[in-house]
Every structure is written in C-alpha cells, then in structure tokens.
Design an enzyme around this catalytic site. Structure first.
Site, mmCIF file in Angstrom:
data_model
loop_
_atom_site.group_PDB
_atom_site.id
_atom_site.type_symbol
_atom_site.label_atom_id
_atom_site.label_comp_id
_atom_site.label_asym_id
_atom_site.label_seq_id
_atom_site.Cartn_x
_atom_site.Cartn_y
_atom_site.Cartn_z
ATOM 1 N N ASP A 106 0.874 -1.164 0.000
ATOM 2 C CA ASP A 106 0.000 0.000 0.000
ATOM 3 C C ASP A 106 0.919 1.224 0.000
ATOM 4 O O ASP A 106 2.101 1.134 0.341
ATOM 5 C CB ASP A 106 -0.956 0.000 1.205
ATOM 6 C CG ASP A 106 -2.155 0.929 0.953
ATOM 7 O OD1 ASP A 106 -2.075 1.757 0.023
ATOM 8 O OD2 ASP A 106 -3.161 0.839 1.676
HETATM 9 C C1 BGC Z 1 -4.978 3.345 0.084
HETATM 10 C C2 BGC Z 1 -5.045 2.376 -1.063
HETATM 11 C C3 BGC Z 1 -4.863 3.107 -2.355
HETATM 12 C C4 BGC Z 1 -3.532 3.841 -2.328
HETATM 13 C C5 BGC Z 1 -3.221 4.607 -3.586
HETATM 14 C C6 BGC Z 1 -3.725 4.207 0.024
HETATM 15 O O1 BGC Z 1 -3.787 5.205 0.970
HETATM 16 O O2 BGC Z 1 -5.019 2.661 1.300
HETATM 17 O O3 BGC Z 1 -6.261 1.693 -1.037
HETATM 18 O O4 BGC Z 1 -4.938 2.220 -3.426
HETATM 19 O O5 BGC Z 1 -3.546 4.764 -1.251
HETATM 20 O O6 BGC Z 1 -4.056 5.694 -3.733
#
Ligand code: BGC
Length: 759
Positions: free
Chosen positions: A260
């Site tokens: 993530d």
């Molecule tokens: C989120 C993800 C997301 C990523 C990119 C993160 O903060 O938890 O679900 O895909 O950001 O935007």
C-alpha cells in the site's frame, strides 16, 4: 561478399529474434519470464521493484519491457494525478463512469452483475492505459464504524469471496490486473498505519483470509496489495509468515505483492518478507508527498547495495522480479489486452443495473387507505393519482443527498465523473408525466471535506435549513427524505472511522420531526455502513442505497416508481444499537484497540502504537448475533420486494465430494421480481471445534420471475467448504455428523431444511 554479409546479418537477426522468447506472446509464460530475467542487469532488476512515479513502476526500456501503470480503484478509474505529487493533473480527458460501491455490488447477490462490473470497469482502466486497477477490496466489515467499509463486500467471507471472483475474472480477461486489497485485517481506519491486529488462527483463516483465498484459488488474481496494519508484530506489506508462508507457499500464488502507498518501512523486511513492488514510500498514502526520491526507496538503492555486497542472495531479487515480469506479460504486454472504452452507454447501463439490484428495501408499510395491504412503495402513477385525490400531489424531497454528488470524497476511491444523475434530477424527469408538484428542501448541511479537513457548518445555518424543511413539510402530501452518509472525513472516508452509530448532521431528529408532520414519509439513505434508526416505526418506507455511482438518481427513481422491483439483500447486519455488534461487548481492546501496551519490538526494531484484539473470534456479523442471541434491526441477507415468493421443499443430494441443494421458488405476488435463496449450514457441534449456529455456504438468485412463475435453483457446495480450521493440526477439518442445510431468505428467515449425514 556483400551478399554473404547480407545473408549473415539476416541469419543473425533471425537468430536473435527467435531467441527473444520473452517477447513472444505465444511462448509459455515461465519461459518468457526466465528469458527476460537472464537479460536484465542487477540495476534493471532493482528498478522494476519500486515506484518511478506516484502510480507507475518501471519496465525495462532497453529490452522493450513495458512499465506498469496503476490506478485506484475500485469503483472507477481515478482522476489523473501529477507524475510526482498528489496534485490533480487537470487533464480534460480523464472523466469516467463511477460504478456503484462494492457494498452495493455485494448487496445484489448476483454473480453475473459482478462479471458485468469487472468487465465494464476494466474497459475504462484499459482505455486510460492502466495495467493494474487498485481494487477490489474484501476486508471484513466487523464494525459499522469502519470508514472504508463501502469499498468492501460486507461481513461474510463466503459472500465477499463468491462475489469478488467474477469481478476479478472478468477484469483480468480484459488484460487488466486486479490488485486485491488490503491484505489483510485492515478492518479499521483508526491508526491504520500502526495498529497491530491480534486474532485467533481460526478466525484469521475462516473469516479474514477466506475471501482472499477464494480470489487466489478461483480467480487467480494477478496482484494483491499488502495492508498498512501489522499482524503478529509485522507490517502486512512485508510479513514473512503471511506473504511467503500462507499466500505464496501454502496457496501457491504466483502474482506480485504490491505495497500500500507508504506501507513499506524497512529494507530487510521488504527483501525477505514477501513484498514485490514498493509504492508510495514516505507518503501517508494520500496527500503527504515523499521526502525522498524513488531511488531511496527500501527496495531501491538500499536493497541493491545489499545484493551487490552479497548480503542478500540474487535468488531473493530474482524471485521478486519474476513475479513483476509475470504481471507485465499478463497485462501491459498482453496482446489480448483490450483497447477498452470510457463513458460508453454500455458502462452507464451496467452502472444503473448494478445500482438497481443493490438497493435494499428495508421497510414498506401498507397504506391504511389502500386495498389488500399494498405498501406505500412503489410510487406508481396510478398510486400517486389515488393519493392525490384528483388534485396535484405535493411531493417534498428533503435531504442533502438528493442533490449532492456522492462520487466525490472518500479518499483514494474518489472519482471525477463526466455525468452524474442525482436523485432530484431523476425524480423530476420520471415524475414529469404525473400530476404532481415536486419541491426540494435541503434540511441539513454537512460541508465539503478534502481528505481530513471538513468545512465547519454554522449551527444557525443548519437550524434555518431544518425549520425551512419542517415548514415545507406542512404543505406536502408525501415526503421523500434522501440522506444518509456522504464521503466526508469520519463518514465513509479513508483514514478515519465514524464517531457515532447515529445518522450524522442531525438527520435522525429531522426525520422524526418530519414524520410527526406527514406520516407518508419514505426514507432513503446512502452509505457504506449500518446506523441507528430510532424513527423507524414512524416512517412508512425505507430504502438503503450504499453508493450508486454515476447513475445514482436513475437507479433510485426506477426503484421508487416501480420500474424496477428491488431485489437487493443486506451484506451486513444492521444492529439496533452499536453495543449489539459482537465485538462491542469486549470494549476498547476489541475496537479501536488500546495504546501503551508493552510488547517486544519486531526484527526491524518497530513497536506498534496500538493493539487491537479480535475477541469476538469467529463470531463476526450474524455469526455473533446468533451466538449472543441478539435480535438485529435488520438481519444479514434481508431485503424486501414489491412481490412475494414461496419456497418449495428443499432437497439435498451428495455427489462425490459435493452437495447439491435444490429448491423451487415461485413468485406469488403481483409484480415481476427476483429473489435470492441463501444456503446456510449448521454443522455438528464439537468441543474441540465449536461451530457457529449457521454459516452461509452458497446462494443463488432467480431470473426475473413473472407473477406465478417458478424457477428451480440448484446450488452446489463442495465438501471442503464445510470445513473449519483446527488450530491444533493447523489445517481444515470437516467433522463427521449431521449437517443441516438451511434454505433461507435472510439469516433469520429460514424457509426449509435438508439434512445430510457425513460419515
Ligand atoms: C490506500 C489504497 C490506495 C492507495 C493509492 C492508500 O492510501 O489505502 O487503497 O490504493 O492509497 O491511492
């Protein structure tokens, strides 16, 4: 001589061309991967393992190996951001269709609609040049406070697992990888970067890992996103036991594990803990910019140094690169990847259909004046004419969500749409031919929010809006209240959980007061989570809509007016009170966790800030309500229709290693409609493996049945789906004894039983 040189060069070209196995789409995938790997320098290998921008990772340009373009996910393609920042890029060609939230998809209980969803949304990703869509999500809705529940598929692992498989299969068939998230236990947003989850081995397997395992085994998902939180002391983006032990070795998964954004915290753990692509380091995943360049990422220069020194063997690097190459060949370099399309009418149509089938009718009281107990809904022109007694019916629409765009906000799933139809617009157009007057009163104001900043709302302004709505109510014959949640911070939004089980912005008081003035009141709520309904006995009808995307208004108006008969069923239990949820009796330890617990540091020297203990164990959602003998407000699997269904006597047969349940459903009412039959199993009790009273094992939805029409549903449950996880043997176990297959219309409405003895 010239001729010889020419022929020799031709031969050489031919030899090199045939030797470039990695570029041959018809060559076996593993040969392509090994061939590409053998041609890459160490530095090139390192480059494919981490971000080169906010949403891309590098390919190998020298070899013609393409980069990976990723984007959020999961309800449509996110607006383009600048290469190196979280700022929007202000493109003019990146407006898309917003599809309904995943809670809505789960509420359809319709696997075909999941295929349609995955197919349609992936066409939009492909058209925008994306290879990986960051989604869908199957974290379990253990608490109704979770700010991201709307991005997931409810409280039940079987429903989530079964509904996510067709989505992924359809998307990947189009050459777009899904990145299933957030693996695993990212079930709250409070302290999401730093909460360590303590959960029993059994609950981990049966509840939290289950939908991911389904997606790996049945849909062969190409990529998975590690979650921010920790499990057993290590971050899930590089958790050796989870990623190498369970996911890669035990489940045999050959895809790439993506971190993530900002979820990687250490080079050695990233190297040995199963991470393959590092994204968003030194950001908070949403607005904070990286302090360092991409070459400073844990899997960039620091990792390369350890490889070059020989501290980490080349095999560790190669294993990761092979997974990334596989992903590139399956997507960016897949000749079968579709060109796709953006904002096609077919996509709007898919959005509308999914929305219509996901809307759940929770209450529809009979009108005292109407014949044969007929409910207030649907608002057919004939019924509206009757209610108006010949004069123009005065319909008052109250609530901010009647006009507010609910595709905005929420965090990374926020979308920039080309066109959105609001409920107010759709109702005006659908009721334009009926003799009625529509008027609008906002009733309350919530303010806009950007990430974690919410515009303050002046209480005097809210009091004025409320008084205005109550005044207007005195002139109305029928009220449609359209409210619920929005995607503001601490509503349904990333990086913050709800703070109260009540409807926000004073809506409960407003609804109660409206009901005193005009009892013909229909309440429509949007939102990803259950909430308290103290006003329920006072309102005539209630619909819950999750989030419906670009065609929100059309889908809702079609259900309200009866063009579409609702057939959605709840993917989550709606409790009367927050205290009724199974974890709640264990206090703060069980949610949102406690701080200050002295625990030893992990191998990277980290100590989690917060500890949460899943003390309700496997008794999550309806399993817990059954176990604690608590009556929910609306049970899991519940949803009404404008018609009625009769269930025939079910039968069960055992064929080899599976069971087939057969049941005939008949539409006994006056409107055409669809019904979902849910099969729960009561397994034999044992002291070693106590079983929940019942667990969903499969389900099937009928086609649209005309009044009087029947359909026989056949549902197969493989024996292994009856297994429980034995913590002593660390394996799945099917106990012998009597299994009762319950055919039900919801978790509390059992229509028939069939019994089987497993020796
Ligand atoms: C989120 C993800 C997301 C990523 C990119 C993160 O903060 O938890 O679900 O895909 O950001 O935007």
């Amino acid at each position: 001589m010239k001729k010889i040189i020419f022929l020799a060069s031709l031969l050489l070209t031919a030899m090199t061309t045939t030797a470039q196995v990695y570029l041959d789409p018809n060559a076996p995938l593993e040969e392509r991967v090994q061939d590409a790997l053998s041609r890459m320098t160490t530095h090139e290998k390192i480059l494919v393992l981490h971000a080169q921008s906010k949403f891309t990772s590098a390919g190998v340009p020298r070899l013609g190996i393409r980069q990976l373009n990723m984007d959020d996910g999961p309800h449509g393609v996110r607006e383009e951001l600048e290469w190196n920042t979280w700022n929007v890029a202000r493109w003019t060609n990146d407006s898309i269709v917003a599809f309904p939230s995943l809670t809505c998809l789960a509420a359809t209980w319709n696997r075909d609609l999941s295929t349609l969803y995955g197919h349609s949304v992936s066409e939009e990703f492909a058209f925008r040049g994306k290879d990986i869509m960051l989604g869908p999500g199957v974290n379990i809705q253990r608490t109704p406070m979770n700010g991201r529940a709307f991005e997931y598929m409810g409280e039940d692992p079987m429903l989530a697992g079964e509904m996510v498989v067709p989505y992924i299969s359809a998307a990947q068939k189009n050459g777009v990888a899904c990145c299933l998230k957030h693996f695993v236990l990212n079930d709250q947003e409070i302290d999401r970067f730093n909460v360590n989850v303590n959960v029993s081995e059994r609950a981990m397997r049966e509840i939290y890992l289950f939908p991911f395992q389904r997606a790996v085994e049945k849909a062969h998902v190409y990529t998975i996103m590690g979650s921010y939180n920790l499990w057993n002391g290590d971050h899930c983006c590089h958790n050796d036991a989870l990623l190498n032990g369970i996911l890669k070795k035990e489940w045999g998964w050959d895809g790439a594990l993506v971190s993530d954004w900002g979820g990687t915290t250490n080079t050695l753990q990233a190297a040995y803990g199963g991470l393959d692509i590092e994204m968003g380091t030194w950001t908070d995943g949403k607005v904070k910019e990286a302090q360092h360049g991409y070459s400073a990422y844990y899997l960039a220069n620091p990792f390369e140094k350890l490889i070059n020194e020989g501290t980490i063997p080349m095999s560790v690097l190669d294993e990761k690169v092979a997974r990334v190459l596989r992903t590139i060949f399956r997507t960016a370099m897949n000749p079968k990847k579709v060109i796709g399309s953006q904002c096609s009418e077919a996509h709007y149509d898919a959005c509308r259909q999914i929305g219509e089938e996901g809307i759940v009718l929770l209450k529809n009281s009979p009108l005292p004046s109407s014949p044969k107990g007929e409910g207030l809904l649907p608002l057919t022109s004939e019924k509206l004419a009757r209610l108006s007694k010949g004069e123009g019916l005065r319909i008052l629409v109250v609530g901010e969500n009647a006009t507010r765009s609910l595709t905005q906000g929420g965090g990374s799933s926020e979308l920039k749409t080309l066109r959105d139809v609001s409920p107010w617009e759709a109702l005006n157009s659908q009721l334009s031919t009926v003799n009625c007057q529509l008027s609008l009163a906002q009733g309350y104001k919530s303010g806009r929010s950007i990430y974690d900043h919410v515009d303050p709302v002046d209480p005097a302004e809210n009091a004025r809006l409320k008084a205005e709505a109550l005044d207007a109510a005195r002139q109305a014959d029928l009220i449609l209240f359209i409210g619920g949640f929005n995607k503001n911070h601490k509503q349904d939004c990333e990086n913050g959980d709800r703070e109260s089980y009540d409807l926000p912005f004073g809506q409960s008081d407003l609804i109660s007061e409206l009901a005193k003035i005009q009892p013909n009141l229909v309440v429509v709520t949007f939102g990803g989570n259950p909430y308290a309904m103290p006003w329920l006995p006072k309102v005539k009808a209630l619909l819950h809509c999750w989030y419906l995307g670009s065609e929100s208004g059309t889908a809702l108006a079609n259900v309200l007016t009866g063009k579409v008969n609702p057939s959605g069923k709840l993917p989550v239990t709606f409790a009367k009170r927050l205290e009724d949820y199974p974890y709640a009796k264990f206090g703060e330890e069980a949610y949102p966790g406690i701080t200050g617990v002295q625990v030893p540091a992990n191998s990277a020297g980290e100590v989690p800030h917060r500890q949460v203990y899943y003390k309700e164990d496997i008794y999550v959602g309806y399993r817990g309500f059954d176990h604690d003998k608590v009556q929910p407000q609306f049970p899991f699997g519940f949803g009404l229709s404008y018609t009625t269904f009769a269930y025939g006597k079910p039968s069960v047969t055992m064929d080899g290693d599976s069971f087939t349940i057969t049941v005939t459903l008949t539409n006994t009412g006056k409107a055409a409609g669809k019904e979902t039959a849910q099969i729960y199993v009561s397994a034999p009790q044992s002291k070693i493996l106590p079983k929940p009273q019942k667990e969903l094992k499969t389900f099937a939805k009928t086609r649209l049945l005309a009044p009087g029409e029947s359909e026989t549903l056949r549902m197969t449950i493989p024996r292994r789906d009856l297994a429980s996880w034995n913590e002593t043997t660390h394996s799945w176990q099917v106990d012998s004894g009597t299994y009762t297959f319950l055919v039900a219309a919801s978790a509390t409405d059992v229509k028939g039983k069939a019994i089987v003895n497993i020796p």
